[in-house]
Design a protein around this motif. Structure first.
Motif, PDB file in Angstrom:
ATOM      1  N   ALA A 126       2.564   1.777  -3.486  1.00 49.72           N
ATOM      2  CA  ALA A 126       1.611   2.269  -4.489  1.00 49.72           C
ATOM      3  C   ALA A 126       1.295   3.744  -4.258  1.00 49.72           C
ATOM      4  O   ALA A 126       1.254   4.545  -5.209  1.00 49.72           O
ATOM      5  CB  ALA A 126       0.332   1.430  -4.438  1.00 49.72           C
ATOM      6  N   ARG A 127       1.095   4.122  -2.998  1.00 47.55           N
ATOM      7  CA  ARG A 127       0.764   5.516  -2.707  1.00 47.55           C
ATOM      8  C   ARG A 127       1.965   6.434  -2.934  1.00 47.55           C
ATOM      9  O   ARG A 127       1.807   7.561  -3.432  1.00 47.55           O
ATOM     10  CB  ARG A 127       0.284   5.629  -1.263  1.00 47.55           C
TER      11      ARG A 127
ATOM     12  N   ARG B 221       4.226   6.101  -5.169  1.00 46.24           N
ATOM     13  CA  ARG B 221       4.341   6.334  -6.617  1.00 46.24           C
ATOM     14  C   ARG B 221       3.341   7.401  -7.073  1.00 46.24           C
ATOM     15  O   ARG B 221       3.673   8.273  -7.888  1.00 46.24           O
ATOM     16  CB  ARG B 221       4.124   5.027  -7.379  1.00 46.24           C
ATOM     17  N   GLU B 222       2.126   7.350  -6.526  1.00 39.81           N
ATOM     18  CA  GLU B 222       1.127   8.373  -6.873  1.00 39.81           C
ATOM     19  C   GLU B 222       1.565   9.759  -6.395  1.00 39.81           C
ATOM     20  O   GLU B 222       1.495  10.744  -7.138  1.00 39.81           O
ATOM     21  CB  GLU B 222      -0.222   8.016  -6.237  1.00 39.81           C
ATOM     22  N   LEU B 223       2.010   9.817  -5.142  1.00 37.84           N
ATOM     23  CA  LEU B 223       2.414  11.096  -4.569  1.00 37.84           C
ATOM     24  C   LEU B 223       3.638  11.671  -5.276  1.00 37.84           C
ATOM     25  O   LEU B 223       3.771  12.890  -5.409  1.00 37.84           O
ATOM     26  CB  LEU B 223       2.707  10.932  -3.079  1.00 37.84           C
ATOM     27  N   HIS B 224       4.517  10.798  -5.729  1.00 37.44           N
ATOM     28  CA  HIS B 224       5.702  11.267  -6.452  1.00 37.44           C
ATOM     29  C   HIS B 224       5.302  11.961  -7.749  1.00 37.44           C
ATOM     30  O   HIS B 224       5.854  13.017  -8.099  1.00 37.44           O
ATOM     31  CB  HIS B 224       6.640  10.087  -6.731  1.00 37.44           C
ATOM     32  N   GLU B 225       4.361  11.389  -8.452  1.00 41.96           N
ATOM     33  CA  GLU B 225       3.902  12.033  -9.695  1.00 41.96           C
ATOM     34  C   GLU B 225       3.297  13.397  -9.393  1.00 41.96           C
ATOM     35  O   GLU B 225       3.555  14.382 -10.098  1.00 41.96           O
ATOM     36  CB  GLU B 225       2.879  11.135 -10.389  1.00 41.96           C
ATOM     37  N   THR B 226       2.493  13.460  -8.330  1.00 48.40           N
ATOM     38  CA  THR B 226       1.879  14.737  -7.945  1.00 48.40           C
ATOM     39  C   THR B 226       2.947  15.742  -7.527  1.00 48.40           C
ATOM     40  O   THR B 226       2.882  16.926  -7.873  1.00 48.40           O
ATOM     41  CB  THR B 226       0.884  14.520  -6.791  1.00 48.40           C
TER      42      THR B 226
ATOM     43  N   GLU C  88       0.830  -1.208   0.000  1.00 42.80           N
ATOM     44  CA  GLU C  88       0.000   0.000   0.000  1.00 42.80           C
ATOM     45  C   GLU C  88       0.866   1.260   0.000  1.00 42.80           C
ATOM     46  O   GLU C  88       0.584   2.232  -0.704  1.00 42.80           O
ATOM     47  CB  GLU C  88      -0.920  -0.001   1.218  1.00 42.80           C
TER      48      GLU C  88
END
Length: 680
Positions: A313-314, A316-321, A310
């Motif tokens: 995955a999060r 990776r999302e936060l890195h893009e943001t 978890e």
């Protein structure tokens, strides 16, 4: 009358004392100065001089070489040609025309402050307690309440010539003052003697900290959130080692980095507070802080007990943001004269329950970035305990982060070494080939984890290679699966991941077939065949998680293809290693992991294997004295040269430094030419 030598010695003593405590001033931050006289060798007359810490130096380790030396009359004459705040950057170049003799170190942007304040000794520091007041929303009121008229409030102004003029005017108008609080930034103090300046600096810091301690809210970060408390130590370390390679890979999207993990009470208190997200979003304030930590950190917004899957995955999302937000920040403030964006990845990643991960171009830079963010946490704690944390605004941060003078400083840095940012693990690294390899890798810019069954040897090697910013030691029995997994986890925690692995650990027992026992066979296969398999498997997991490619190098042997006498177990296990190279080269190539081998002839000098009895056995087989074995090996080669540990280390470097980027599955002979071991 005080001599120039006495003035400089007193300045260095004061600087080192003030720089010894990171709560007083951060690494490479702040500056100190002294004014005095020396003899002009041209005129023979006395001349007034300013000695001031130069650009990029560190107070705690400052030496005379780190001081800029300027003629005081010439620096002060610059007031007459100062073109105004819009062009004040031009004044830094003007400092070069004020240097005395060789001039010493390059003058910093703060030189004007030290020259223009009309007091013999001046300190400019970044203490946590002082910056807490400087970043408090009502810092000016607090300054008056704490210090009365002894310390004067100075509103935020970017460091430069105008700030020097401002502080000089304040000192002149307030003769009773011992210093000032610089809004959003730090403190400046002065004194008629070096001792008095130091005492005044320490007084400001002490009284500020005392006020925070006695008047501050006991929960400056808000109510602790139980779901984000620090995990138990063993669980915390395991989670950190599992997440670190992923985070390092994300932080290296634009440029490769080395990592550092900080697991302190300060960090966990901040991560567990209900104000975490809000305070982290405000970013740091002191220029020295955010230049190294970036404008704000990436914060994982999951509870501490979330699963690793978890969290990954999060993240990776936060890195893009984060990358999108940082790019937008740059585009909001950049103009046609701004330097190009330097990368949109975070330098600080905060994971509740686990700790702080910081990144930089080398281990020291990564460590210092973490230290700076700990300073920033302490600043936020202080400001929030007595007021509201109110750092300088984003536009001002951008002006400093992308300041032309900072860009020029970056360009003056030496070119990175070939293995800069690479993290290596060398098994059997405490002696012989392993130690020589570790030495070569560190010399070429890598961070090295020296893994050895003999921890004392490994520690000695690591210390001699420069200590924790360059090399660390771990104990490992490569035949033990749990021990290998633990040593790889420790390696990851040391530098953030792994990029280069040297399977070098080995031993040998020289016996003919009929005297070779099953125990002899199993021991050698356990250490070399099984050991290199385990190390390769566990380190490949890390490299795959990082998604940065990598290198695995096997130190095999010419015996993997050469039928030497009385050597069945050793040669068979070396043949096993040689084929592992081929198999793994095929399997790991899709992950940009290259696998190659090196086939040395017998390396006698410095070898733990030969010193442990193998040398005597081989000398007996060949009918020579043990001390003549190296020369014997040399004379049977085509080149008539003895193979030394550094020759093997050179081959490791050649395979991994970049010029052979398209080579995998190769075995490189380092045997001075043994025709019977030719691969074709």
């Amino acid at each position: 009358m005080t001599t120039a030598r006495q003035t400089v010695d007193a300045l260095l003593e004061r600087s080192n004392a003030l720089g010894a405590d990171p709560r007083t001033t951060n690494y490479a931050g702040g500056n100190t100065s002294a004014k005095g006289t020396d003899t002009d060798p041209v005129t023979g007359q006395d001349v007034d001089l300013l000695w001031v810490k130069g650009s990029g130096g560190d107070l705690g380790t400052l030496t005379e070489k780190g001081l800029a030396v300027l003629r005081l009359d010439r620096v002060r004459a610059l007031r007459d040609v100062y073109p105004g705040v819009e062009r004040e950057d031009e004044m830094v170049a003007a400092f070069d025309h004020c240097l005395f003799g060789g001039g010493g170190a390059a003058p910093s942007i703060d030189t004007a402050m030290h020259a223009l304040v009309d007091v013999p000794h001046v300190d400019h520091l970044h203490p946590d307690a002082g910056i807490a007041l400087a970043t408090a929303a009502d810092g000016e009121r607090l300054t008056r309440e704490i210090f009365g008229d002894a310390v004067v409030w100075v509103p935020w102004r970017r460091p430069g010539f105008q700030l020097g003029l401002d502080i000089a005017a304040i000192q002149e108008q307030n003769p009773q003052a011992i210093g000032c609080i610089l809004g959003g930034h730090g403190i400046t103090a002065w004194g008629d003697t070096s001792q008095q300046a130091q005492q005044n600096s320490e007084r400001i810091i002490r009284e500020a900290q005392t006020y925070l301690d006695t008047h501050g809210d006991s929960r400056p970060f808000g109510a602790p959130d139980a779901s984000r408390h620090a995990l138990p130590e063993a669980e915390r370390r395991a989670k950190a080692s599992a997440l670190f390679p992923v985070i390092r890979g994300l932080a290296s999207t634009d440029a490769p980095t080395v990592g550092h993990w900080t697991d302190t009470e300060d960090v966990h208190e901040f991560l567990a507070g209900s104000k975490l997200e809000g305070l982290a979003a405000l970013g740091t304030s002191c220029p020295d802080h955010f230049l190294r930590t970036k404008v704000r950190p990436l914060v994982l917004d999951l509870p501490a007990d979330a699963t690793t899957e978890e969290q990954v995955a999060r993240l990776r999302e936060l890195h893009e943001t984060y990358r999108e937000d940082y790019t937008a920040y740059y585009e909001r403030h950049a103009d046609q004269d701004s330097p190009a964006i330097r990368g949109a990845d975070p330098a600080i990643v905060l994971v509740p329950g686990v700790g702080m991960f910081s990144f930089g171009a080398d281990a020291q830079t990564a460590r210092v970035a973490g230290e700076f963010y700990v300073n920033a946490i302490r600043v936020m704690r202080g400001a929030e305990s007595v007021s509201t944390y109110a750092p300088i605004d984003e536009a001002e941060k951008f002006r400093i982060e992308y300041w032309a003078l900072e860009e020029a400083k970056l360009r003056r840095r030496p070119a990175p070494k070939p293995l800069a940012t690479r993290v290596a693990l060398v098994t059997g690294g405490g002696s012989g080939i392993g130690r020589a390899t570790a030495e070569r890798l560190v010399a070429e810019g890598a961070c090295v984890v020296i893994a050895d069954l003999n921890l004392e040897n490994a520690r000695t090697a690591a210390e001699e290679l420069g200590g924790a910013d360059h090399a660390v030691a771990v104990r490992v029995d490569v035949s033990d699966e749990d021990a290998v997994q633990q040593s790889v986890a420790e390696a990851v925690l040391a530098f953030g991941g792994l990029d280069l692995v040297v399977n070098n650990a080995g031993l040998s027992l020289s016996k003919p077939l009929l005297e070779t026992t099953a125990k002899d066979w199993d021991l050698q296969h356990d250490v070399m065949a099984r050991g290199s398999f385990l190390v390769s498997r566990e380190t490949a997991r890390v490299m795959i998680e990082q998604d940065m490619g990598g290198d695995i190098v096997y130190i095999s042997s010419k015996n993997s293809v050469f039928a030497g006498p009385n050597n069945i177990a050793y040669s068979a296990t070396k043949a096993d290693q040689a084929h592992q190279v081929r198999l793994l080269a095929v399997e790991l190539g899709a992950h940009r992991i290259r696998v190659n081998g090196i086939n040395p002839d017998g390396v006698v000098r410095g070898s733990g294997i030969f010193a442990g009895g193998w040398g005597a056995s081989r000398a007996k087989v060949y009918g020579v004295k043990e001390e003549e074995l190296g020369e014997f090996y040399a004379q049977r080669t085509i080149l008539k040269r003895e193979v030394l540990p550094e020759n093997v280390a050179n081959a490791v470097f050649a395979l991994t430094a970049g010029d052979l980027s398209h080579t995998t599955g190769l075995h490189v002979p380092v045997d001075a030419g043994v025709a019977a071991a030719f691969l074709r």
